[in-house]
Structure formats: structure tokens, C-alpha cells
Design a protein around this motif. Sequence first.
Motif, short mmCIF file in Angstrom:
data_model
loop_
_atom_site.label_atom_id
_atom_site.label_comp_id
_atom_site.label_asym_id
_atom_site.label_seq_id
_atom_site.Cartn_x
_atom_site.Cartn_y
_atom_site.Cartn_z
N PRO A 217 -2.96 -3.20 1.50
CA PRO A 217 -3.92 -2.23 2.07
C PRO A 217 -3.44 -0.79 1.94
N TRP A 218 -2.13 -0.58 2.08
CA TRP A 218 -1.59 0.78 1.92
C TRP A 218 -1.69 1.22 0.45
N SER B 216 -9.46 -0.44 3.98
CA SER B 216 -8.00 -0.64 3.99
C SER B 216 -7.46 -0.67 5.42
N ILE B 217 -7.96 0.21 6.25
CA ILE B 217 -7.53 0.22 7.66
C ILE B 217 -7.91 -1.08 8.35
N SER B 218 -9.10 -1.57 8.04
CA SER B 218 -9.54 -2.85 8.60
C SER B 218 -8.59 -3.97 8.20
N THR C 272 -11.05 3.75 2.39
CA THR C 272 -10.02 3.98 3.40
C THR C 272 -10.26 3.12 4.64
N LEU C 273 -11.50 3.09 5.10
CA LEU C 273 -11.82 2.29 6.30
C LEU C 273 -11.64 0.80 6.03
N LEU D 195 -5.05 2.52 -0.66
CA LEU D 195 -5.41 3.91 -0.33
C LEU D 195 -5.36 4.79 -1.58
N LEU E 297 2.59 -1.87 9.43
CA LEU E 297 1.84 -2.85 8.65
C LEU E 297 2.16 -4.29 9.05
N MET F 162 -5.46 -3.60 7.32
CA MET F 162 -4.18 -3.35 8.01
C MET F 162 -4.20 -3.94 9.42
N VAL F 163 -5.30 -3.73 10.12
CA VAL F 163 -5.42 -4.24 11.48
C VAL F 163 -5.38 -5.77 11.49
N LYS G 67 -1.89 -6.92 10.72
CA LYS G 67 -1.04 -6.66 11.88
C LYS G 67 -1.23 -7.73 12.94
#
Length: 374
Positions: free
Chosen positions: A22-23, A218-220, A215-216, A26, A87, A222-223, A226
Motif C-alpha cells: 500500500p505504501w 492505499s490508506i484503506s 491514495t485513499l 502511493l 504498516l 493500510m488500515v 494493520k
Amino acid sequence: DTFFLGQLSNPYMVAAVSLVFPWFNLITALGNLFGIGGSSLISRMLGEKKDENVKYVSAFCVYGGVVVSLCFSLITMIAQKPILQFLGASEQTYIYASRYLMWVVGIGTVPTMLSLTLGHLLRSEGHAKQASRGMMLGGILNIVLDPIFILGLGMQVEGAAIATVLSNTFSVLYFVTAFHQFGDRTSVSLKPKYFTFRYIGSIFFVGIASFLATTLASISNMVIIKLAASYGDIPVAAYGIVKKIDSFPLGVSMGLCQGFMPLVGYNYAAKNYKRISYEVGSFVAQCINFPLQRNITFKSHGNVAYQAMWYFIAWIVISLVCNGFNNLWMPIAQQYVAPAIYNILVTFITGGVSMIIFFFVFKIIFPEGEAKKS
């Protein structure tokens, strides 16, 4: 990367690549910010016959993207430890994730971003064939280099990362060579002397939407990773594998939209609204036809994502085949057949051939009945 690392039977390596992805994605967001924003503006400039301004847009996209990518790479390397902890890296996956991150982001950010941006710029002028070849070159080369570096040279995670960086670098070299070979036949310029901030607003106005969407997403991811990491590294590896499979339908839809956008932009700027209405209408018609065929005609309950992917692939391929067939007989018939008869022939032959082919293809794509339960 995931497939060949999986052959080592080390789930921690797969988990490490999965949590870094995911990073790494970006960088795609940055490529879309400059690439999609720039290609949209270029196609509109070409439609308005403002070819002389294209070089300023392309130079900003290339060198502006390089500077931003270098900043992203530098920040990632400086804050590597907190980023990996955020991450979800564990004691078992940290070393693998660190090595992978160093190569694909620390070293590979610029070639990855440039390969995306240059591909968009090529498509903006209608050079779809060269853009596709460049992207395919990177993908195929990655597949070839992965077993060599991962298994043959025993470099494991680092080998996967190096193969990715080299593949994207060769894509960039191909794109640069393609622009050089076009010479005066392209308005795009890679010369830094044309760099200017004059069109930054117009570029980012379009590119920001794709940037935020990627980006969103990828953030999703990441969450989710995690949260999965709280249950151990195996769930992270499993999620990474499934996410790779899930990306196939998304890739098809992105390819369709990215290929569609320069065409619409050019015709819109050229005020060729009739052609735009036909293009948009055809696309919207298929979006409406898909659920009708799936849910009403065939009453299928298969995986909707994969059915959508194969539906649009079939639509494109069958349309190309039928149009090629029509180009063989229609010019001859137009010359020797009365207009009324010709119109009837066009309706029955083009419609009939398409309907018959589509029916049997849809029977395969939309199997009737309930989906098989595993």
C-alpha cells in the motif's frame, strides 16, 4: 513477486511484501497526479490545435514528478522505522519489509513514477500501441527477472524488489526511446528547458481526483493490514495474496478509463460533440447492459467482479472483430447496392453477427444458477 516468494515457503516474506505494497502504491498516486492530469490537458490542447503548448505541460509533468518522487523517497527512508511499524511490521517481517521498502521506494520511486507518467503522455497523443508495449515490457520483464533474482541468485525479498526496480527502469528507457524516435511527429518534449509552473493548476485540477482515489484506496489497505497484523503475520500474507487477485478487475476498468479519457478530451476541445456522445453512449450502454444480461437474461450468480472484467474484455474484442469484418464488405456493398438495401444489410448483418457471437460468449461469462459454494 508474491508468487515466486511463495515458492520459498516463508510466509513472513509474503507478509512483508504485502504490508509494504500500500505504501508503494502511493507512487502510483503520484504518477496519476502528473500523468493523468497532464495527459488530459495535452489531449485538450491538441483538440484546440494548441500543439505548441504541449511541450510545457509534458516537461512540468516529467520533472515536477521527479522532484516530488525524490521527496517522497527521501521522507520514506528517513522515517522508515515508524512507517513500517505503522504498516504493521512485526519482529519476523521487519527485516524483510525494510529491505523491500529500500529498493522499491527508496531507489525505485522515480523510475516507477516516470514509467506511469510517460505512458500517460504517450496515450495523450494517441500512441496507445507504444504505451501498451512499454507497460507490458515492464510487467513481462518483472516476471522473467523474479525467478532469476529470487530463486536463482538466492536474493529472496531483495531479489523481488530489484527485479521490480529494473523492470520499471527498462520501461522508462523504452518510453524515452519512443519519444526520441517520434521526433517532430510528437508535440511532447522531455527537455528541462521547457519546465514551467504555468499549467500547474490545470494539471492538478484533473489529476487530483485520481491521486486522491488511489491514495485513499492505499490508506484503506493500510488500515486493513494493520488490523490483520494484530492477529499475526499469516493473516497479513493471506490478505496480500487475495488482494493481488482482487486487483485484476480493477486493472481492466482502469485501463478502459485511461484509454477512453484522451479520446474524449481531444474531441471535447475540438468541439466534436457528436463523436463524444457516441463514445460515451456506447460505454454507458454497456454499463446498463451488463446487469440486465447477468441478472435478467441469464440469472447468473457468479462473481460479479470477474464477470464484469470478462464482459468488458469480450465487448472490446468482439467489437474489434466485427468492425474489421464490416470494413471488408461494407465499402463494396456501398458502391454496388441500393441505399435502402444497403441499410437493411448493415442492420441485419452487423446486428445479427454481434448478437450471435455475444450470446454464446455471454453463456460462458454468465453461467446460470447459483454460484458454487466452496
